[in-house]
Design an enzyme around this catalytic site. Structure first.
Site, PDB file in Angstrom:
ATOM      1  N   GLY A 155     -33.682  56.316 -14.629  1.00  0.00           N
ATOM      2  CA  GLY A 155     -34.544  55.175 -14.344  1.00  0.00           C
ATOM      3  C   GLY A 155     -34.270  54.020 -15.291  1.00  0.00           C
ATOM      4  O   GLY A 155     -33.132  53.799 -15.731  1.00  0.00           O
ATOM      5  N   SER A 156     -35.314  53.295 -15.639  1.00  0.00           N
ATOM      6  CA  SER A 156     -35.162  52.002 -16.317  1.00  0.00           C
ATOM      7  C   SER A 156     -34.601  52.070 -17.730  1.00  0.00           C
ATOM      8  O   SER A 156     -34.215  51.037 -18.291  1.00  0.00           O
ATOM      9  CB  SER A 156     -36.506  51.280 -16.341  1.00  0.00           C
ATOM     10  OG  SER A 156     -36.921  50.976 -15.026  1.00  0.00           O
ATOM     11  N   VAL A 157     -34.551  53.251 -18.342  1.00  0.00           N
ATOM     12  CA  VAL A 157     -33.890  53.366 -19.650  1.00  0.00           C
ATOM     13  C   VAL A 157     -32.446  52.880 -19.551  1.00  0.00           C
ATOM     14  O   VAL A 157     -31.891  52.342 -20.512  1.00  0.00           O
ATOM     15  CB  VAL A 157     -33.961  54.826 -20.150  1.00  0.00           C
ATOM     16  CG1 VAL A 157     -33.072  55.029 -21.357  1.00  0.00           C
ATOM     17  CG2 VAL A 157     -35.386  55.196 -20.508  1.00  0.00           C
ATOM     18  N   ASN A 158     -31.866  53.009 -18.375  1.00  0.00           N
ATOM     19  CA  ASN A 158     -30.476  52.600 -18.165  1.00  0.00           C
ATOM     20  C   ASN A 158     -30.316  51.072 -18.093  1.00  0.00           C
ATOM     21  O   ASN A 158     -29.191  50.561 -18.088  1.00  0.00           O
ATOM     22  CB  ASN A 158     -29.959  53.242 -16.873  1.00  0.00           C
ATOM     23  CG  ASN A 158     -28.453  53.145 -16.733  1.00  0.00           C
ATOM     24  OD1 ASN A 158     -27.718  53.545 -17.635  1.00  0.00           O
ATOM     25  ND2 ASN A 158     -27.980  52.601 -15.623  1.00  0.00           N
ATOM     26  N   LYS A 159     -31.412  50.341 -18.046  1.00  0.00           N
ATOM     27  CA  LYS A 159     -31.331  48.879 -17.970  1.00  0.00           C
ATOM     28  C   LYS A 159     -30.738  48.258 -19.231  1.00  0.00           C
ATOM     29  O   LYS A 159     -30.403  47.067 -19.251  1.00  0.00           O
ATOM     30  CB  LYS A 159     -32.716  48.285 -17.693  1.00  0.00           C
ATOM     31  CG  LYS A 159     -33.204  48.562 -16.271  1.00  0.00           C
ATOM     32  CD  LYS A 159     -34.636  48.077 -16.049  1.00  0.00           C
ATOM     33  CE  LYS A 159     -35.081  48.396 -14.620  1.00  0.00           C
ATOM     34  NZ  LYS A 159     -36.498  48.052 -14.375  1.00  0.00           N
TER      35      LYS A 159
END
Length: 640
Positions: free
Chosen positions: A350-354
């Site tokens: 999820g958004s940790v990869n942003k």
């Protein structure tokens, strides 16, 4: 008269001639008879000479040529060559605390067939004796039960001693002194030298250390040894195990399963194994396991993993799985518990990869932390429409605000400016889709779809952390690069090997890769402080609960949808809840990565930020981390 006299002389002459002929005949016959007898004697003598020559030749062959082989065969009938188990090396934490070590033990066994025969022979030679098989086994069972009440019972021993088979093991893990006392009274009981692997912390770091035990699948009992099964015990088995020695023991009546105590003769001494010194801090490991397990239960999650690594060296100080095993408790040795998920089990983050898009945007000068971007409530990428997690119309976000508020739409707008090729190259520099080389068995490389397989909508998934997967160690590794001024260091968990002679052999230097410049990394690190900030109105980030008074924190929250096992599509209720944080942001010391597996809808299940807070609080106290230079500045996130 004359006539009569003449006849008389003729008769005498005739008789004399007859006697002469008869004697000649007898002499001839006798002569022929003596010659035949001599011939027979000669033949007998020849046969005897031949037999003596053959016997002599055989004697020479046996005494001179076959003597060594026959001697060895005779020796084998009364001796047995055994392995001497090598002392297995210990596994230590970074401070020298033992996580695994070995103690010398004995295993008792008996050849029941030989015992029956020995008792029958004794009874035959000593009529009326009370030394029978039943009296012997009853006495032995009672003594073993009394001496080893923590290992067996008299009833169990009686059952084993009456088994309908020739050989049986009686009891393992016997202290040498107790084994000596038992065998002294019942010398028909055999003793095997072994070692017991001790894990003083029970579940402490068991997912890392693993398990070693005895392999009993070889019918040759002399070859049984202590070997690793899972974890470092298995992957570093060759170094830990050492080299077994060899010894000769005398056997009873040439029976390999009954050998005489005190007859050991060492042929070659065993060489102890090497110790392994880990980067793990056992106190921190204990605390991380405790906090993670408690939070997983509170969040109603199926499981969870967490890692703490040094921001500069990438040494792993703690690596925890909420579901693990106790190597001292056989009932916990189940395949699902033996799995070291922090390195073996990838997930969609999820958004940790942003952080990849954030880094590319800053490094390519597409944006600055305070530059603005018009962000609608949704964006169309090929044939799919992506929304933000909350409903809103078009708003003006700062770049810091896009990531602090975790806007999917704003992230994809920036990613489109970065471009898919540049994005993929940076993703790979962060180490995603590759094994980290941490030094633990079963590590997964995660998954990044090959560029040639991307559809038009693929680039609508990857920047927001869907459609690719990573382990919790890989996830933390991305933030370690940001914390370490853009230099990603290969994480490791083994620090050094200590040989039996005391020499310390450090592990090879970890590989490094320059992901981005130090300037870019610092800018991203400072920008991600806004994720933790608590501001007025819409100016709070997604993780103010991660904040720690006196310390600047950088981090990122994430929610990655899981695949529903029934529909094979993304689930509306099953998710991976993630958090990656840097402590402190201004002078990084540690990086923490957390993943919760499918938590429920309780408040704890919505975010892993509170868990980061408690972990960070413990870290600052244990390592006396200095306070930050000042509080993090509160920056605008939405300006319109």
């Amino acid at each position: 008269m004359a006539a009569g006299g003449t006849r008389s002389r003729n008769s005498r002459a005739t008789g004399s001639a007859r006697r002469t002929y008869a004697e000649g005949t007898r002499r001839a016959v006798a002569k022929r008879g003596n010659g035949g007898q001599r011939s027979r004697f000669s033949a007998v003598r020849i046969v005897l000479v031949v037999l003596m020559v053959v016997a002599g030749a055989k004697l020479v062959q046996v005494q001179w040529f076959e003597a060594p082989a026959l001697s060895a065969a005779a020796e084998r009938q009364r001796t047995l060559t055994l392995d001497i188990p090598a002392q297995r090396g210990s596994i230590l934490d970074r401070n020298g605390a033992k996580l695994a070590f070995s103690v010398e033990t004995r295993t008792l066994s008996v050849n029941l067939k030989a015992l029956h025969k020995a008792m029958d022979d004794y009874a035959a030679k000593h009529p009326g004796t009370t030394k029978t098989f039943e009296s012997q086994v009853a006495g032995a069972a009672k003594l073993i039960g009394q001496k080893l009440p923590h290992l067996t019972t008299e009833a169990d021993q009686l059952a084993l001693l009456h088994k309908q088979q020739s050989f049986t093991y009686l009891v393992d893990n016997v202290e040498p002194s107790a084994a000596d006392e038992i065998v002294k009274q019942y010398p028909w009981i055999s003793v095997e030298k072994r070692a017991k692997r001790e894990y003083p912390g029970d579940t402490l770091a068991s997912n890392i250390v693993g398990l070693a035990n005895w392999r009993m699948d070889d019918p040759d009992v002399s070859k049984h040894n202590l070997h690793g099964v899972v974890g470092l015990e298995a992957s570093r088995d060759a170094e830990l195990a050492g080299t077994p020695g060899r010894e000769i023991v005398n056997t009873q009546n040439g029976n390999d399963n009954l050998y005489l105590p005190g007859t050991e003769h060492v042929l070659q001494a065993a060489v102890p194994g090497s110790d392994l010194e880990l980067t793990i801090d056992s106190d921190l490991q204990f605390e991380l396991q405790r906090q993670l397990s408690d939070y997983v239960a509170k969040a109603g999650a199926k499981g969870g993993q967490a890692v703490i690594m040094d921001a500069k060296t990438a040494e792993v100080y703690a690596l925890a799985d909420a579901s693990t095993f106790n190597p001292n408790d056989p009932s916990t040795l189940k395949p699902d518990l033996l799995n070291n998920r922090p390195v073996t089990t990838p997930y969609e983050p999820g958004s940790v990869n942003k952080v990849v898009t954030a880094t590319a945007s800053i490094d390519d000068k597409i944006a600055t932390p305070d530059s603005t971007l018009e962000v609608p409530g949704s964006i169309k990428v090929a044939d799919r429409t992506v929304h933000d997690a909350w409903v809103h119309g078009t708003q003006t976000f700062t770049t810091a605000g896009v990531f602090a508020k975790s806007s999917n739409v704003g992230t994809l707008e920036l990613a489109q400016q970065v471009g898919p090729d540049r994005y993929l190259a940076l993703l790979q520099k962060f180490g995603i889709g590759q094994k980290t080389g941490i030094g633990l068995p079963g590590e997964s490389s995660g998954f990044v779809p090959p560029r040639k397989t991307w559809s038009a909508s693929t680039f609508g998934n990857l920047p927001i952390g869907q459609g690719l997967s990573m382990t919790v160690v890989q996830m933390a590794g991305m933030y370690q690069a940001i914390a370490n001024d853009g230099l990603r260091v290969q994480p490791r968990i083994v620090k050094a090997k200590k040989n039996p002679d005391g020499t310390l052999v450090p592990e090879p230097a970890p590989k490094t890769e320059r992901v981005v410049s130090a300037e870019t990394a610092k800018t991203v690190r400072d920008m991600l402080r806004a994720v933790i900030q608590k501001g007025k109105g819409q100016n709070s980030g997604t993780a103010p609960s991660a904040a720690l008074e006196g310390y600047q924190i950088s981090g990122k929250t994430g929610t990655g949808q899981q695949i529903d096992p029934n529909t094979k599509a993304y689930s509306a209720s099953l998710a991976n809840i993630t958090f990656a944080g840097i402590l402190p942001a201004d002078h990084p010391r540690f990086v923490v990565g957390i993943r919760l597996d499918a938590p429920d809808s309780t408040p704890a299940g919505h975010s892993a930020a509170p868990l980061f807070h408690t972990i960070a609080s413990y870290l600052t106290q244990r390592y006396q981390i200095p306070l930050s230079d000042g509080p993090s500045p509160v920056v605008p996130l939405i300006v319109g």
